[in-house]
Design a protein around this motif. Sequence first.
Motif, PDB file in Angstrom:
ATOM      1  N   THR A 325       3.556  -6.020   6.169  1.00 40.94           N
ATOM      2  CA  THR A 325       4.388  -5.038   4.920  1.00 40.94           C
ATOM      3  C   THR A 325       4.300  -6.221   3.815  1.00 40.94           C
ATOM      4  O   THR A 325       4.152  -5.725   2.983  1.00 40.94           O
ATOM      5  N   ARG A 326       3.756  -7.227   3.770  1.00 43.31           N
ATOM      6  CA  ARG A 326       3.865  -8.357   2.495  1.00 43.31           C
ATOM      7  C   ARG A 326       2.270  -7.178   1.819  1.00 43.31           C
ATOM      8  O   ARG A 326       2.411  -7.567   0.558  1.00 43.31           O
ATOM      9  N   ALA A 327       1.526  -7.237   3.116  1.00 45.34           N
ATOM     10  CA  ALA A 327       0.199  -7.439   1.847  1.00 45.34           C
ATOM     11  C   ALA A 327       0.114  -5.730   1.146  1.00 45.34           C
ATOM     12  O   ALA A 327      -0.442  -5.810   0.369  1.00 45.34           O
ATOM     13  N   ILE A 328       0.352  -5.030   2.234  1.00 43.94           N
ATOM     14  CA  ILE A 328       1.322  -3.393   1.498  1.00 43.94           C
ATOM     15  C   ILE A 328       2.216  -3.226   0.528  1.00 43.94           C
ATOM     16  O   ILE A 328       1.994  -2.427  -0.503  1.00 43.94           O
ATOM     17  N   ALA A 329       2.465  -4.016   0.408  1.00 41.58           N
ATOM     18  CA  ALA A 329       3.776  -4.565  -1.029  1.00 41.58           C
ATOM     19  C   ALA A 329       3.757  -4.836  -2.097  1.00 41.58           C
ATOM     20  O   ALA A 329       3.717  -5.063  -3.425  1.00 41.58           O
ATOM     21  N   SER A 330       2.425  -5.301  -2.247  1.00 44.26           N
ATOM     22  CA  SER A 330       1.571  -6.828  -3.264  1.00 44.26           C
ATOM     23  C   SER A 330       0.331  -6.185  -3.543  1.00 44.26           C
ATOM     24  O   SER A 330      -1.075  -6.142  -2.608  1.00 44.26           O
ATOM     25  N   GLN A 332      -1.962  -8.148  -5.056  1.00 44.29           N
ATOM     26  CA  GLN A 332      -2.469  -9.200  -5.093  1.00 44.29           C
ATOM     27  C   GLN A 332      -3.121  -9.224  -3.487  1.00 44.29           C
ATOM     28  O   GLN A 332      -2.122 -10.387  -3.031  1.00 44.29           O
ATOM     29  N   TRP A 333      -3.275  -8.608  -3.082  1.00 46.54           N
ATOM     30  CA  TRP A 333      -2.825  -8.887  -1.197  1.00 46.54           C
ATOM     31  C   TRP A 333      -3.739  -9.663  -0.648  1.00 46.54           C
ATOM     32  O   TRP A 333      -3.517 -10.091   0.563  1.00 46.54           O
ATOM     33  N   GLN A 334      -5.358  -9.533  -1.480  1.00 50.37           N
ATOM     34  CA  GLN A 334      -6.295 -10.695  -0.761  1.00 50.37           C
ATOM     35  C   GLN A 334      -6.191 -12.516  -0.053  1.00 50.37           C
ATOM     36  O   GLN A 334      -5.816 -12.396   0.781  1.00 50.37           O
ATOM     37  N   PRO A 335      -5.309 -12.380  -1.687  1.00 47.26           N
ATOM     38  CA  PRO A 335      -5.232 -14.069  -1.247  1.00 47.26           C
ATOM     39  C   PRO A 335      -4.064 -14.069  -0.838  1.00 47.26           C
ATOM     40  O   PRO A 335      -3.599 -15.190  -0.426  1.00 47.26           O
ATOM     41  N   LEU A 336      -2.777 -13.400  -0.691  1.00 44.26           N
ATOM     42  CA  LEU A 336      -1.811 -13.433   0.320  1.00 44.26           C
ATOM     43  C   LEU A 336      -2.097 -13.032   1.416  1.00 44.26           C
ATOM     44  O   LEU A 336      -1.543 -14.257   2.461  1.00 44.26           O
ATOM     45  N   VAL A 337      -2.865 -12.815   2.342  1.00 47.05           N
ATOM     46  CA  VAL A 337      -3.317 -12.652   3.448  1.00 47.05           C
ATOM     47  C   VAL A 337      -3.488 -13.729   4.240  1.00 47.05           C
ATOM     48  O   VAL A 337      -3.908 -14.092   5.058  1.00 47.05           O
ATOM     49  N   ALA A 338      -4.893 -14.476   2.889  1.00 41.02           N
ATOM     50  CA  ALA A 338      -5.625 -15.789   3.279  1.00 41.02           C
ATOM     51  C   ALA A 338      -3.983 -16.528   3.066  1.00 41.02           C
ATOM     52  O   ALA A 338      -5.068 -17.536   4.142  1.00 41.02           O
ATOM     53  N   LEU A 353      -9.796  -4.903   6.573  1.00 37.86           N
ATOM     54  CA  LEU A 353      -8.291  -5.171   5.827  1.00 37.86           C
ATOM     55  C   LEU A 353      -8.393  -3.496   5.590  1.00 37.86           C
ATOM     56  O   LEU A 353      -7.026  -3.561   5.375  1.00 37.86           O
ATOM     57  N   ASP A 354      -9.201  -3.434   4.407  1.00 34.42           N
ATOM     58  CA  ASP A 354      -9.009  -2.427   3.114  1.00 34.42           C
ATOM     59  C   ASP A 354      -8.757  -1.099   3.455  1.00 34.42           C
ATOM     60  O   ASP A 354      -7.620  -0.530   3.920  1.00 34.42           O
TER      61      ASP A 354
END
Length: 426
Positions: A325-330, A332-338, A353-354
């Motif tokens: 949910t947070r990755a889709i909303a951001s 800059q999702w890659q550093p967030l996921v990491a 993942l993309d």
Amino acid sequence: MISPAAVTGSLNSNVPTAGPARPKNIIIMVGDGMGPAYTTAYRYYKDNPETEEVEQTVFDRLLVGMSSTYPASVSGYVTDSAASATALATGFKSYNGAISVDIEKRPLPTLMEKAKALGLATGVAVTSQVNHATPAAFLAHNESRSNYIDIAQAYLNTDADVILGGGQQYFSESLLAQFTAKGYQHLNEFSQLEAVTRPKVLGLFADVQLPWAINDKQGHKLSKMTQKAIELLSQNQQGFVLLVEGSLIDWAGHSNDIATAMAEMDEFAAAIEVVEQYVRESKDTLVVITADHNTGGLSVGANDKYEWHPDVLHKVKASPDEIATRAIASEQWQPLVAELMGFKPSETELTALDEARMQGNEPLTVALRQLIDVRSNTGWTSGGHTAVDVQVFSSGPGARLFGGHQDNTDIANKVLSLLPESATQQ
């Protein structure tokens, strides 16, 4: 009916022998979906890597036996939660989906009903909605576990002293008013629970399920509900019967979500330790802990590798659905996921993942779960239940009755045999 005298047999030296042969209070704890691989995985999940030994968990301390879980023959060998809970609550097999009715859909007397008729206090504390299959089978009767509204309505007539969990959406304002008229304190915020000093209480702390433990690290909601339920029910001088369910272990298992499952196991273990301490101090309380079935076909190790890496799970900071949910909303999702996964995915993994992210929340959630499985080397065989036997754990007066192999109906009949004398004559 089993005689309490049989309790004096010696099946497990870890089971305390002090105290009366027949308990005053009985606490049933169900780890929904918690097959043997879950307690094994939890041992390694909790292991201190700085020491040579693998430390015992509360499950290791209290293990006494095993149980089969199959439903009535009309439903084959693989049970659902409703049929298994019906067996644990009544001592009778029924079909998958049944809420304490037999295969002809006739009501079966439950442990809670018999306890209430004897003047004991009764209660449930769960992390699912309070009218989900397991608590429903202990408190109500219905031909289908899916009839949530009807089951919620039926709770009004159970006279249960404590009902704690989720499920606000199933209790209308009209129904809540009826509970209040019967003397229930209605709570809809978890913070209100601490101030409650007397039964009766209906605490509905979420629309459906309570938050995942992995996302609610300071919550300890199940252990706090367990503590409060014991505090309230123990005010009854004749004793009590309490059901505690770690409901969401099963939900994580259905999703093949090992990080979330281990966090749910940790909270269930914390609730068991609350009860274990009470049993140790009270001397007159029996606890019996089991699973209703196994979920997901969890494998501690997979892919022909002789490895399992629970350290990966400790680094995951949120449930995969929350991360998605947070990755889709951001952007800059890659550093967030990491950051939230606790490791940096490889370029190949980020590409996968993309692609999943572009398809939406559920595909990304699944991809994140699978990535955690790869890194921890966790395996699964199903998104449903399996027919494997489950473990039985117990402590307190009567605990030795539950040693060795038994069926889930045997667990119910043994518990029923330990109710006050007049119960066995009804």
